[in-house]
Write an enzyme that holds these catalytic residues in place. Structure first.
Site, PDB file in Angstrom:
ATOM      1  N   GLY A 213       1.147  -1.575  -0.249  1.00 34.89           N
ATOM      2  CA  GLY A 213      -0.142   0.186  -0.364  1.00 34.89           C
ATOM      3  C   GLY A 213       0.526   0.689  -0.368  1.00 34.89           C
ATOM      4  O   GLY A 213       2.142   1.264  -0.331  1.00 34.89           O
ATOM      5  N   ASN A 214       0.093   2.437   0.155  1.00 33.48           N
ATOM      6  CA  ASN A 214       0.907   3.761   0.322  1.00 33.48           C
ATOM      7  C   ASN A 214       0.444   4.376   1.345  1.00 33.48           C
ATOM      8  O   ASN A 214      -0.252   4.433   1.805  1.00 33.48           O
ATOM      9  CB  ASN A 214       1.210   4.164  -0.547  1.00 33.48           C
ATOM     10  CG  ASN A 214      -0.341   4.616  -1.402  1.00 33.48           C
ATOM     11  OD1 ASN A 214      -0.469   5.386  -0.750  1.00 33.48           O
ATOM     12  ND2 ASN A 214      -0.469   4.022  -2.888  1.00 33.48           N
ATOM     13  N   TYR A 215       0.843   5.628   2.023  1.00 30.93           N
ATOM     14  CA  TYR A 215       0.646   6.332   3.196  1.00 30.93           C
ATOM     15  C   TYR A 215      -0.844   7.398   2.244  1.00 30.93           C
ATOM     16  O   TYR A 215      -1.017   8.033   3.226  1.00 30.93           O
ATOM     17  CB  TYR A 215       1.406   7.495   3.397  1.00 30.93           C
ATOM     18  CG  TYR A 215       2.614   6.327   4.330  1.00 30.93           C
ATOM     19  CD1 TYR A 215       2.547   5.777   5.215  1.00 30.93           C
ATOM     20  CD2 TYR A 215       4.189   6.289   3.668  1.00 30.93           C
ATOM     21  CE1 TYR A 215       3.878   5.609   5.202  1.00 30.93           C
ATOM     22  CE2 TYR A 215       5.012   6.094   4.139  1.00 30.93           C
ATOM     23  CZ  TYR A 215       5.031   5.113   5.421  1.00 30.93           C
ATOM     24  OH  TYR A 215       5.896   4.251   5.921  1.00 30.93           O
TER      25      TYR A 215
END
Ligand code: C5P
Length: 404
Positions: A213-215
């Site tokens: 995923g990412n932020y």
């Protein structure tokens, strides 16, 4: 923040109901009057238990109306005249009870009667205890008011009169005044237009318990969806996995998890969209295979993860774009910002790109602010903006989108 001077000469009916936040309405009256607006305050009988009419009549320069008739003179207060006079009506604070009465036409006081007679834009700033706020009855009534065209100025989280902590505090007077000024500045300039928005991260499954995923938090995309809905658009928001973000109930939300799911939903909505704004931080790669069971730790072996390319949603839609459709992308860069963004405009066939740099403090993931530069496919000079709230950035993006 919109310049409040746009309120000069505007007729505003301020409805105050019986909640502890009523004291903030004095400040709101002051802001309106200072901006040059004419303010007529209507209080429900209960509101007078929380703040005195003398305070509000002094600040507004007009007698406060509570009853249908003046007890002293027998003079009739015409809700019809008030409804015609008002350019806008704001109910702040709006209790669960008044919201329910407004949603169902229970016209047993001057405030609700005037609401039913108002032809101008109606704003509602709810304030109540956290459990009342999330009760299905309240949620349904708020959604009903929105479906009738009212704009809800969301309550915020914090300590409530009950000392419980949660969502239910009335928005600050400056936020309420800004929402109304913004309405007068933009009107419903997206009425009749469909706006498709992607927001948030994507999760690419590794196994049943892990993902890549990412932020991204989705805050920017949700702010654009709310701003577009407030400006009259028919909004579809395709959201990746995000936390609890407030969303205008007029927005049609489609929740997805992976890039492939986001592409499928965006594709099915795209053909009928006038404007598409791709703010999602889509993972570029996903695991080639998703393990059916949790990948176990093995003593002397480190697993390798083979990745394959995800579809590029922006580029895919860019190839399908027809005359009259406008496609807007985002570029979150860490270096070579302008050159990278310019390259993306052409590669993805975008009409405009919103560039934000992680080098700018207050810009990018998770913050409530952003600092953007807008670049255009038609070669016009880029526009660079100062650091602003994501709500204000959303309006800037829409303002320029409408010039494409
Ligand atoms: O290439 P890059 O990821 O920097 O491009 C950013 C823009 O492209 C954003 O608007 C993003 O939403 C969109 N994008 C997309 N699908 C991808 C990757 C990016 O729609 N797979």
């Amino acid at each position: 923040m919109t310049d409040l001077s746009i309120l000069r000469g505007k007729h505003i009916v301020l409805g105050i109901t019986g909640g502890i936040a009523a004291y903030k309405s004095a400040m709101l009256t002051r802001l309106f009057v200072k901006a040059g607006a004419e303010v007529q305050v209507i209080m429900t009988p209960n509101a007078r238990e929380f703040i005195t009419p003398v305070t509000l009549s002094t600040l507004s320069g007009r007698p406060v109306i509570t009853e249908f008739f003046s007890a002293n003179t027998g003079e009739w207060h015409s809700h019809v005249d008030l409804g015609l006079w008002a350019d806008a009506m704001i109910i702040a604070p709006a209790t669960a009870s008044t919201i329910a009465k407004m949603a169902n036409g229970v016209a047993d006081n001057m405030l609700v009667t005037s609401y039913l007679s108002t032809r101008g834009k109606v704003f509602v700033a709810p304030a109540m205890d956290l459990d009342m706020m999330v009760h299905p009855t309240t949620k349904r009534n708020i959604a009903l008011l929105q479906s009738y065209g009212a704009e809800i100025i969301e309550a915020t989280e914090g300590e409530l009169a009950s000392h419980l902590v949660g969502k239910g505090r009335m928005a600050e007077p400056a936020v309420i005044a800004d929402a109304i000024a913004s309405y007068f500045a933009h009107g419903c300039d997206l009425a009749g237009k469909k706006v498709l928005i992607t927001a948030g991260p994507t999760y690419e499954k590794i196994d049943p318990v892990r993902f890549i995923g990412n932020y991204s938090t989705g805050k920017m995309g949700f702010a654009i969806a709310n701003a577009a809905a407030a400006r009259g658009a028919d909004v579809v928001l395709v959201a990746g996995p995000v936390g609890n973000l407030s969303l205008d109930s007029r927005v049609r939300r489609i929740d997805v998890e992976s890039a492939c799911e986001m592409l499928a939903s965006a594709e099915s909505e795209f053909a009928s969209a006038d404007y598409t704004i791709l703010s999602a931080a889509v993972a570029d790669y996903r695991p080639a295979e998703v393990a059916e069971h949790k990948i176990k730790r093995e003593k002397d072996k480190i697993p390798t993860l083979e990745l394959i390319k995800n579809p590029d949603i922006a580029a895919t839609l860019g190839t399908r774009k027809h005359d009259g459709q406008r496609l807007i992308g985002f570029a979150l860069e860490t270096d070579n910002e302008t050159a990278n963004a310019a390259d993306k405009i052409h590669r993805k066939n975008l009409d405009m790109i919103v560039l934000n740099s992680l080098r700018d403090p207050g810009a990018g993931f998770g913050t409530d602010t952003n600092k953007i530069t807008l670049m255009y496919a038609d070669g016009r000079t880029a526009d660079t903006y100062p650091l602003k709230s994501k709500a204000d950035v959303a309006d800037d993006i829409i303002d320029k989108m409408l010039t494409l």
